[in-house]
Write a protein that holds these residues in place. Structure first.
Motif, short mmCIF file in Angstrom:
data_model
loop_
_atom_site.label_atom_id
_atom_site.label_comp_id
_atom_site.label_asym_id
_atom_site.label_seq_id
_atom_site.Cartn_x
_atom_site.Cartn_y
_atom_site.Cartn_z
N GLY A 198 0.82 -1.20 0.00
CA GLY A 198 0.00 0.00 0.00
C GLY A 198 0.85 1.25 0.00
N VAL A 199 0.24 2.36 -0.37
CA VAL A 199 0.92 3.65 -0.35
C VAL A 199 -0.02 4.66 0.28
CG1 VAL A 199 2.03 5.47 -1.69
CG2 VAL A 199 2.17 3.09 -2.47
N ASN B 76 -4.34 1.30 -1.99
CA ASN B 76 -4.80 1.13 -0.61
C ASN B 76 -4.67 -0.32 -0.18
OD1 ASN B 76 -6.90 0.62 -2.57
ND2 ASN B 76 -8.28 0.35 -0.85
N HIS B 77 -4.79 -0.55 1.12
CA HIS B 77 -4.77 -1.90 1.66
C HIS B 77 -5.46 -1.89 3.02
CE1 HIS B 77 -1.47 -0.10 3.88
NE2 HIS B 77 -1.39 -1.16 4.66
N SER B 78 -5.77 -3.05 3.51
CA SER B 78 -6.36 -3.16 4.84
C SER B 78 -5.29 -2.90 5.89
CB SER B 78 -6.97 -4.56 5.03
OG SER B 78 -7.44 -4.71 6.35
N LEU B 79 -5.37 -1.76 6.57
CA LEU B 79 -4.34 -1.39 7.53
C LEU B 79 -4.26 -2.38 8.68
CD1 LEU B 79 -5.06 2.46 7.64
CD2 LEU B 79 -3.17 1.31 6.47
N GLY B 80 -5.39 -3.00 9.00
CA GLY B 80 -5.40 -3.96 10.10
C GLY B 80 -4.77 -5.29 9.76
N GLN B 81 -4.26 -5.41 8.54
CA GLN B 81 -3.66 -6.66 8.09
C GLN B 81 -2.14 -6.55 8.02
OE1 GLN B 81 -6.06 -8.17 4.93
NE2 GLN B 81 -4.74 -9.94 4.59
#
Length: 359
Positions: free
Chosen positions: A187-188, A215-220
């Motif tokens: 992610g960026v 984007n990405h799942s921050l909780g991962q």
């Protein structure tokens, strides 16, 4: 009509009407997405993104990825098994025939495959979905420029180079690449330096190039783990902070002895807990921002309860948990324990509160 058929019937205008029914404020709109406040958990931050191509939502504070039914469930406070109530609510609001009293009588519902599919997309399950790495070549479009604001806040140029921090001149954002434990780009994020953008969207947002969000799942993920895993395993302790900037500050302070990672929020997900336990640590130090002005306030009690419910209770059965808690006004309101420099952080470490192990 099945629930899946219902979702397929919903137009963009229908989705907008439902969001308006839930009191959403539209902070940003373009051809690809909308950004509203986080009505999915009655939040006020403009962190609920609706991506038009995938017809999906992503809450970047608590709820993660979901569809419109998930948003309604969060807004109405329905449990997972009550998704039928959310479906009925949607049908009533949009005056869709044959839906006001449910999809027929309960005993006649036969679309169990959809129900199983929907339960698999619940929040906890989404967190275990593998992330797809991005091509690192995207980072070549940014410049190696470093803001004086961060240097003044105790982040060295060497640290920013180490973490691949760059700058986007056309969007006036600090670029923060996120890498997983295997050094893959997942992610960026962009940290805005424009006050108007910060007021509208917050300081940190997923970065967009053309029509694509990185984007990405921050909780991962645990930000900084790819750099600090060796020290964490050697010292058998880990410190959890909220934002990436705190990881950079501790890197500047301690270099190769840094055992800090960022949750990128104030909640510990089950996935993040699994990563921590995999590392074999004995102590977890919680070092979240100071979200209270006085110790005897309701705000302070609420924040303490949040830390207990969202982090301590998830870890105390497995490891020793300690908390950095500012009882002597060493920090300003909303400061991170790392914001006032190394000496203050070490004083907070000396005064940390021991939670212990909950057997």
């Amino acid at each position: 009509m099945t629930a899946q058929e219902l979702k397929e019937k919903l137009s963009e205008d229908d989705i907008r009407k439902l969001l308006a029914e839930m009191g959403a404020t539209f902070y940003y709109e373009d051809d690809d997405m909308w950004i509203t406040d986080t009505i999915c958990h009655h939040g006020t931050k403009p962190k609920l993104y609706y991506y038009k191509d995938s017809e999906s939502f992503h809450c970047y504070t608590e709820c993660g990825q979901m569809d419109i039914i998930g948003v309604v469930m969060g807004y109405k406070g329905y449990e997972q098994e009550e998704f039928q109530k959310a479906i009925n609510w949607i049908c009533i609001k949009l005056n869709i025939d044959n839906c006001e009293y449910g999809f027929g009588k309960q005993e006649q519902i036969s679309d169990w495959e959809f129900i199983r599919k929907y339960r698999r997309t619940a929040k906890k399950e989404i967190e275990t979905k593998p992330l797809i790495p991005y091509d690192k070549s995207i980072l070549r479009i940014f410049q190696k420029l470093y803001t004086q604001d961060w240097i003044k806040e105790g982040i060295s140029i060497e640290t920013m180079e180490k973490y691949n921090i760059m700058y986007s001149t056309w969007q006036q954002k600090i670029i923060i690449p996120h890498f997983d434990i295997n050094n893959q780009l997942i992610g960026v994020r962009g940290r805005s330096l424009v006050d108007e953008d910060i007021d509208l969207f917050g300081k940190y947002t997923p970065f967009k190039v053309g029509r694509r969000f990185y984007n990405h799942s921050l909780g991962q993920n645990l930000f900084g783990l790819n750099h600090n895993m060796k020290t964490i395993q050697t010292k058998r302790k880990i410190m959890l902070v909220e934002a990436e900037k705190s990881v950079f500050q501790t890197d500047t302070m301690f270099g190769e002895d840094n055992f800090t990672v960022a949750l990128c929020g104030s909640n510990l997900t089950d996935y993040q807990r699994g990563l921590i336990l995999m590392l074999g640590v004995r102590e977890v130090i919680i070092a979240l921002d100071k979200q209270y002005q006085t110790l005897d306030s309701e705000e302070c009690k609420k924040w303490a309860k949040h830390i207990k419910d969202k982090i301590i209770d998830k870890l105390s059965a497995y490891v020793v948990v300690t908390v950095l808690w500012d009882s002597n006004d060493l920090l300003d309101y909303k400061d991170s324990p790392t914001d006032k420099g190394k000496e203050t952080l070490l004083r907070l470490m000396d005064q940390k509160i021991y939670v212990g192990t909950n057997n």
